[in-house]
Scaffold this active site. Structure first.
Site, PDB file in Angstrom:
ATOM      1  N   ALA A  77       8.347  -2.021 -18.778  1.00 43.94           N
ATOM      2  CA  ALA A  77       9.063  -2.796 -17.759  1.00 43.94           C
ATOM      3  C   ALA A  77      10.162  -3.663 -18.363  1.00 43.94           C
ATOM      4  CB  ALA A  77       8.066  -3.661 -16.997  1.00 43.94           C
ATOM      5  N   GLU A  80      12.251  -3.036 -20.508  1.00 42.69           N
ATOM      6  CA  GLU A  80      13.487  -2.261 -20.695  1.00 42.69           C
ATOM      7  C   GLU A  80      14.159  -1.861 -19.378  1.00 42.69           C
ATOM      8  OE1 GLU A  80      10.624  -1.492 -22.619  1.00 42.69           O
ATOM      9  OE2 GLU A  80      11.551  -2.796 -24.106  1.00 42.69           O
ATOM     10  N   ALA A 140       4.744  -1.026 -13.879  1.00 43.31           N
ATOM     11  CA  ALA A 140       3.409  -1.573 -13.620  1.00 43.31           C
ATOM     12  C   ALA A 140       3.010  -2.428 -14.814  1.00 43.31           C
ATOM     13  CB  ALA A 140       2.405  -0.446 -13.408  1.00 43.31           C
ATOM     14  N   ILE A 148       0.268  -4.875 -16.231  1.00 39.21           N
ATOM     15  CA  ILE A 148      -1.139  -5.197 -15.974  1.00 39.21           C
ATOM     16  C   ILE A 148      -1.620  -6.190 -17.022  1.00 39.21           C
ATOM     17  CG2 ILE A 148      -3.481  -4.295 -15.769  1.00 39.21           C
ATOM     18  CD1 ILE A 148      -2.215  -1.587 -14.965  1.00 39.21           C
ATOM     19  N   GLU A 161      -5.132  -9.484 -22.662  1.00 43.04           N
ATOM     20  CA  GLU A 161      -5.854 -10.637 -23.209  1.00 43.04           C
ATOM     21  C   GLU A 161      -4.947 -11.811 -23.547  1.00 43.04           C
ATOM     22  OE1 GLU A 161      -9.369  -8.063 -25.528  1.00 43.04           O
ATOM     23  OE2 GLU A 161      -7.738  -9.057 -26.646  1.00 43.04           O
ATOM     24  N   HIS A 195       1.305 -12.194 -23.248  1.00 39.00           N
ATOM     25  CA  HIS A 195       2.402 -11.218 -23.239  1.00 39.00           C
ATOM     26  C   HIS A 195       2.753 -10.812 -21.809  1.00 39.00           C
ATOM     27  CE1 HIS A 195       4.345  -7.266 -24.450  1.00 39.00           C
ATOM     28  NE2 HIS A 195       5.004  -8.182 -25.118  1.00 39.00           N
ATOM     29  N   PHE A 215      13.090  -4.331  -6.595  1.00 35.94           N
ATOM     30  CA  PHE A 215      12.042  -4.724  -7.550  1.00 35.94           C
ATOM     31  C   PHE A 215      10.753  -3.979  -7.222  1.00 35.94           C
ATOM     32  CE2 PHE A 215      10.344  -7.268 -10.798  1.00 35.94           C
ATOM     33  CZ  PHE A 215       9.130  -7.815 -10.410  1.00 35.94           C
TER      34      PHE A 215
HETATM   35  N1  LIG Z   1       1.917  -4.464 -21.311  1.00 38.87           N
HETATM   36  C1  LIG Z   1       2.863  -3.794 -20.562  1.00 38.87           C
HETATM   37  C2  LIG Z   1       4.123  -3.503 -21.059  1.00 38.87           C
HETATM   38  N2  LIG Z   1       4.473  -3.888 -22.314  1.00 38.87           N
HETATM   39  C3  LIG Z   1       5.606  -3.316 -23.010  1.00 38.87           C
HETATM   40  C4  LIG Z   1       6.951  -3.999 -22.656  1.00 38.87           C
HETATM   41  O1  LIG Z   1       7.352  -3.698 -21.321  1.00 38.87           O
HETATM   42  C5  LIG Z   1       8.035  -3.515 -23.615  1.00 38.87           C
HETATM   43  O2  LIG Z   1       8.188  -2.125 -23.464  1.00 38.87           O
HETATM   44  C6  LIG Z   1       7.687  -3.846 -25.067  1.00 38.87           C
HETATM   45  O3  LIG Z   1       7.401  -5.239 -25.159  1.00 38.87           O
HETATM   46  C7  LIG Z   1       8.825  -3.468 -26.025  1.00 38.87           C
HETATM   47  O4  LIG Z   1      10.014  -4.112 -25.662  1.00 38.87           O
HETATM   48  N3  LIG Z   1       5.030  -2.851 -20.287  1.00 38.87           N
HETATM   49  C8  LIG Z   1       4.714  -2.453 -19.003  1.00 38.87           C
HETATM   50  O5  LIG Z   1       5.543  -1.849 -18.320  1.00 38.87           O
HETATM   51  N4  LIG Z   1       3.478  -2.737 -18.503  1.00 38.87           N
HETATM   52  C9  LIG Z   1       2.532  -3.390 -19.238  1.00 38.87           C
HETATM   53  O6  LIG Z   1       1.387  -3.630 -18.734  1.00 38.87           O
HETATM   54  C1  LIG Z   2       1.338  -6.863 -19.961  1.00 42.52           C
HETATM   55  C2  LIG Z   2       1.041  -6.688 -21.388  1.00 42.52           C
HETATM   56  O1  LIG Z   2       1.906  -6.787 -22.238  1.00 42.52           O
HETATM   57  C3  LIG Z   2      -0.394  -6.548 -21.754  1.00 42.52           C
HETATM   58  O2  LIG Z   2      -0.886  -5.360 -21.145  1.00 42.52           O
HETATM   59  C4  LIG Z   2      -0.601  -6.493 -23.244  1.00 42.52           C
HETATM   60  O3  LIG Z   2      -1.997  -6.625 -23.445  1.00 42.52           O
HETATM   61  P1  LIG Z   2      -2.540  -7.772 -24.444  1.00 42.52           P
HETATM   62  O4  LIG Z   2      -2.100  -9.116 -23.867  1.00 42.52           O
HETATM   63  O5  LIG Z   2      -4.047  -7.633 -24.434  1.00 42.52           O
HETATM   64  O6  LIG Z   2      -1.923  -7.513 -25.795  1.00 42.52           O
END
Ligand SMILES: Nc1c(NC[C@H](O)[C@H](O)[C@H](O)CO)[nH]c(=O)[nH]c1=O
Ligand SMILES: CC(=O)[C@@H](O)COP(=O)(O)O
Length: 155
Positions: free
Chosen positions: A56, A58, A80, A82, A85, A88, A113
């Protein structure tokens, strides 16, 4: 006659879709709902461009790249996010929403969105073709309404 009927009966529109591959089990369902509804509302597949990004975070950059081509009337961003822990989740949600909102406000075309931000996978599945509907379908309807708004003469 609703806004979608006005648009699709009198003209068509070119739609760019940017979709995150992260949580693909959910985002593929969002994409299917978007494409199905756009076709239902009269937008032909040849007038739809789909671009995939890693996550997301990006989405705003890809949406900006599509908008800069000046080939599209509206953009739909699908993802999506989600909760895990750590914190982030908060940063990904906030910056993704901020980037897409700024692009929609400052750019030439509306940006929808279609990013789910949920506490667990069940909530995400419910909102991508489950009992909570499909956010992608909602965005398909909304982008045509916003394109129709852009085309109105308010004078
Ligand atoms: N945890 C989720 C992510 N994390 C990845 C970031 O969106 C991004 O691609 C990364 O930090 C590198 O820049 N992305 C989602 O779309 N959904 C998640 O639950
Ligand atoms: C939304 C996120 O970046 C998340 O899914 C990453 O999981 P964590 O916080 O357990 O590293």
């Amino acid at each position: 006659m609703n806004n979608q009927q006005t648009l699709t009966q009198k003209s068509t529109a070119k739609i760019g879709i940017v979709v995150a591959d992260f949580n693909e089990i959910v985002t593929s369902r969002l994409l299917e709902g978007t494409l199905s509804e756009l076709n239902h509302l009269g937008i032909q597949t040849k007038d739809i461009k789909v671009v995939h990004v890693p996550g997301a975070f990006e989405l705003p950059r890809a949406a900006k790249r599509l908008m800069e081509t000046e080939l599209f009337d509206g953009i739909i961003a699908l993802g999506a996010v989600i909760r895990g822990e750590t914190s982030h989740y908060d940063y990904v949600c906030a910056e993704t929403a901020k980037g897409l909102a700024e692009l929609s406000l400052q750019g030439a075309n509306p940006v929808m969105f279609g990013v789910l931000t949920t506490d667990n996978i069940e909530q995400a599945l419910n909102r991508s073709g489950g009992k909570g509907g499909n956010k992608g379908r909602d965005c398909a309807q909304g982008v045509l309404q916003m394109i129709n708004l852009d085309r109105r003469d308010f004078s």
